[in-house]
Scaffold this active site. Structure first.
Site, PDB file in Angstrom:
ATOM      1  N   SER A 115       1.025  -1.221   0.322  1.00 38.84           N
ATOM      2  CA  SER A 115       0.040   0.047   0.031  1.00 38.84           C
ATOM      3  C   SER A 115       0.875   1.324   0.006  1.00 38.84           C
ATOM      4  O   SER A 115       2.142   1.288   0.218  1.00 38.84           O
ATOM      5  CB  SER A 115      -0.700  -0.025   1.361  1.00 38.84           C
ATOM      6  OG  SER A 115      -1.476   1.170   1.412  1.00 38.84           O
ATOM      7  N   TYR A 117      -2.197  -1.384  10.420  1.00 43.10           N
ATOM      8  CA  TYR A 117      -2.256  -1.720   8.922  1.00 43.10           C
ATOM      9  C   TYR A 117      -1.145  -1.346   8.334  1.00 43.10           C
ATOM     10  O   TYR A 117      -0.285  -1.933   7.464  1.00 43.10           O
ATOM     11  CB  TYR A 117      -3.398  -0.827   8.415  1.00 43.10           C
ATOM     12  CG  TYR A 117      -3.660  -0.855   6.842  1.00 43.10           C
ATOM     13  CD1 TYR A 117      -4.252  -1.862   6.312  1.00 43.10           C
ATOM     14  CD2 TYR A 117      -3.120  -0.224   5.790  1.00 43.10           C
ATOM     15  CE1 TYR A 117      -4.517  -2.237   4.919  1.00 43.10           C
ATOM     16  CE2 TYR A 117      -3.301  -0.174   4.448  1.00 43.10           C
ATOM     17  CZ  TYR A 117      -4.069  -1.238   4.142  1.00 43.10           C
ATOM     18  OH  TYR A 117      -4.206  -1.433   2.782  1.00 43.10           O
TER      19      TYR A 117
HETATM   20  N1  LIG Z   1      -8.585  -0.020  -1.544  1.00 40.28           N
HETATM   21  C1  LIG Z   1      -7.595   0.892  -1.269  1.00 40.28           C
HETATM   22  O1  LIG Z   1      -7.683   1.948  -1.155  1.00 40.28           O
HETATM   23  C2  LIG Z   1      -6.298   0.152  -0.983  1.00 40.28           C
HETATM   24  C3  LIG Z   1      -5.111   0.833  -0.897  1.00 40.28           C
HETATM   25  C4  LIG Z   1      -3.924   0.112  -0.690  1.00 40.28           C
HETATM   26  C5  LIG Z   1      -3.681  -1.137  -0.796  1.00 40.28           C
HETATM   27  N2  LIG Z   1      -4.918  -2.041  -0.719  1.00 40.28           N
HETATM   28  C6  LIG Z   1      -4.909  -3.376  -0.615  1.00 40.28           C
HETATM   29  O2  LIG Z   1      -5.438  -4.066  -1.712  1.00 40.28           O
HETATM   30  C7  LIG Z   1      -5.924  -5.294  -1.396  1.00 40.28           C
HETATM   31  C8  LIG Z   1      -7.455  -5.338  -1.632  1.00 40.28           C
HETATM   32  O3  LIG Z   1      -8.168  -4.504  -1.072  1.00 40.28           O
HETATM   33  P1  LIG Z   1      -9.615  -3.892  -1.749  1.00 40.28           P
HETATM   34  O4  LIG Z   1      -9.438  -2.474  -1.565  1.00 40.28           O
HETATM   35  O5  LIG Z   1      -9.954  -4.611  -3.102  1.00 40.28           O
HETATM   36  O6  LIG Z   1     -10.307  -4.328  -0.343  1.00 40.28           O
HETATM   37  P2  LIG Z   1     -11.963  -5.275  -0.385  1.00 40.28           P
HETATM   38  O7  LIG Z   1     -12.468  -5.281   1.030  1.00 40.28           O
HETATM   39  O8  LIG Z   1     -12.791  -4.818  -1.746  1.00 40.28           O
HETATM   40  O9  LIG Z   1     -11.258  -6.454  -0.859  1.00 40.28           O
HETATM   41  C9  LIG Z   1     -10.455  -7.453  -0.017  1.00 40.28           C
HETATM   42  C10 LIG Z   1     -11.100  -9.103   0.106  1.00 40.28           C
HETATM   43  O10 LIG Z   1     -10.214  -9.776   1.021  1.00 40.28           O
HETATM   44  C11 LIG Z   1     -10.894 -10.582   1.320  1.00 40.28           C
HETATM   45  N3  LIG Z   1     -10.556 -11.095   2.617  1.00 40.28           N
HETATM   46  C12 LIG Z   1     -10.424 -10.468   3.948  1.00 40.28           C
HETATM   47  N4  LIG Z   1      -9.981 -11.483   4.850  1.00 40.28           N
HETATM   48  C13 LIG Z   1      -9.537 -12.670   4.169  1.00 40.28           C
HETATM   49  C14 LIG Z   1      -9.164 -13.967   4.687  1.00 40.28           C
HETATM   50  N5  LIG Z   1      -8.741 -14.005   5.855  1.00 40.28           N
HETATM   51  N6  LIG Z   1      -8.801 -14.755   3.803  1.00 40.28           N
HETATM   52  C15 LIG Z   1      -9.347 -14.767   2.426  1.00 40.28           C
HETATM   53  N7  LIG Z   1      -9.635 -13.347   1.922  1.00 40.28           N
HETATM   54  C16 LIG Z   1     -10.142 -12.491   2.786  1.00 40.28           C
HETATM   55  C17 LIG Z   1     -12.332 -10.132   1.480  1.00 40.28           C
HETATM   56  O11 LIG Z   1     -13.324 -11.077   1.625  1.00 40.28           O
HETATM   57  C18 LIG Z   1     -12.327  -9.287   0.101  1.00 40.28           C
HETATM   58  O12 LIG Z   1     -13.007  -9.858  -0.918  1.00 40.28           O
HETATM   59  C19 LIG Z   1      -5.678  -5.516  -0.060  1.00 40.28           C
HETATM   60  O13 LIG Z   1      -4.446  -6.130   0.431  1.00 40.28           O
HETATM   61  C20 LIG Z   1      -5.579  -3.951   0.601  1.00 40.28           C
HETATM   62  O14 LIG Z   1      -4.840  -3.832   1.570  1.00 40.28           O
HETATM   63  C21 LIG Z   1      -5.974  -1.261  -0.886  1.00 40.28           C
END
Ligand SMILES: NC(=O)c1ccc[n+]([C@@H]2O[C@H](COP(=O)([O-])OP(=O)(O)OC[C@H]3O[C@@H](n4cnc5c(N)ncnc54)[C@H](O)[C@@H]3O)[C@@H](O)[C@H]2O)c1
Length: 279
Positions: free
Chosen positions: A142, A155
């Site tokens: 991130s 986080y």
């Molecule tokens: N959205 C943002 O702004 C952002 C920014 C930086 C990094 N990220 C990273 O991107 C990645 C995806 O996030 P997103 O924004 O699509 O979020 P999201 O919540 O839409 O998707 C995350 C997915 O991970 C799954 N998940 C959660 N716990 C789990 C577990 N124990 N086992 C298996 N699956 C599990 C959830 O069910 C969900 O489908 C993450 O690693 C997040 O930290 C997101």
């Protein structure tokens, strides 16, 4: 990995957000998929959506914080598809609380998913990826693996850990068939804020609903589809570091040029009244 058509990708966290859009875009480019998530219903929706592209799709209910479940996922993905060439460790969650007040249960929960989930994914798939002529590992960090903000310390700790792990893995595998990328998204419009555990925001009077709305309406400027396309372009170009969104590029540059000033600015929380006026 220039050519994705006919390859097999294993993606965790594929039931929502960036993971779902990675599955959709990879399928459109002819990549077969093994998709995994803890959310069975969301995963089924993703599998139905991507199977319309005519690629082979298998769906696996997996809690990435459970080592044996991730190893079982690797075995099943490889036996179903005859091999995996691309692994994307994407599953992740958030937690809003100060480092002073966070419980060890909550800290271990987020570490288990965001950090150990990535480690288990890499170690479970590595023996299989080694057998391929060409393979690629992608781990989601991130911008909070580059700089930090208050009340998101757990986080940030997980995402700095993912970065350290991934950059070292990239060095260690440099003479092998496996390329490694660390992804640093900025704000991406997904359900991540709503799905996380919430106790206290940096402005303590804000509710979970207000924080989620601020994230979605103000901070998250990039769509999940655009984020997925940027990541896939990075994979095609074998980039070890993939920044996602204009905000991510800006924070990365500011951290390099003004590391102390950025840390000070990022600790500043605008007054609640001003924040509410942005909703
Ligand atoms: N959205 C943002 O702004 C952002 C920014 C930086 C990094 N990220 C990273 O991107 C990645 C995806 O996030 P997103 O924004 O699509 O979020 P999201 O919540 O839409 O998707 C995350 C997915 O991970 C799954 N998940 C959660 N716990 C789990 C577990 N124990 N086992 C298996 N699956 C599990 C959830 O069910 C969900 O489908 C993450 O690693 C997040 O930290 C997101």
């Amino acid at each position: 990995m220039k050519e994705l058509k006919g390859r097999v990708a294993a993606i965790t966290g594929a039931a929502s957000g960036i993971g779902r859009m990675l599955a959709k875009n990879l399928a459109e480019q002819g990549c077969h998929l093994a998709v995994a998530d803890i959310d069975e219903a969301g995963l089924r929706e993703t599998a139905d959506m991507v199977s319309r592209s005519g690629v082979r799709v298998s769906a696996h209910t997996v809690d990435v914080s459970r080592q044996y479940q991730v190893y079982r996922f690797a075995e099943k993905a490889v036996s179903t598809h005859g091999g995996v060439q691309l692994l994307i460790n994407n599953a992740g969650v958030t937690l809003s609380e100060t480092l002073e007040d966070v419980t060890f249960d909550d800290f271990e929960w987020i570490m288990g998913i965001n950090f150990w989930g990535v480690v288990y994914g890499c170690k479970a798939f590595l023996p299989h990826l080694r057998k391929e002529p060409e393979a690629h590992i992608v781990n989601l960090s991130s911008v909070f693996g580059i700089f930090t903000v208050p009340n998101n310390g757990t986080y940030c700790a997980t995402k700095f850990a993912v970065r350290g792990f991934t950059e070292t893995l990239c060095q260690e595998l440099r003479h092998t068939n496996i390329r490694v990328s660390c992804v640093h998204p900025g704000g991406i419009r997904t359900n991540i804020a709503r799905n996380g555990r919430f106790y206290k925001a940096a402005e303590p009077s804000l509710t979970r609903e207000e924080v989620s709305a601020l994230f979605e309406n103000v901070l998250a400027r990039t769509s999940a589809d655009k984020a997925a396309r940027t990541i896939i372009e990075g994979i095609r170009k074998n980039r070890p570091r993939i920044m996602v969104g204009p905000d991510a590029h800006a924070y990365d540059m500011l951290k390099r040029l003004f590391p102390v000033t950025l840390q000070r600015l990022a600790a500043f929380t605008p007054p609640a009244r001003w924040l509410r006026s942005r909703l």
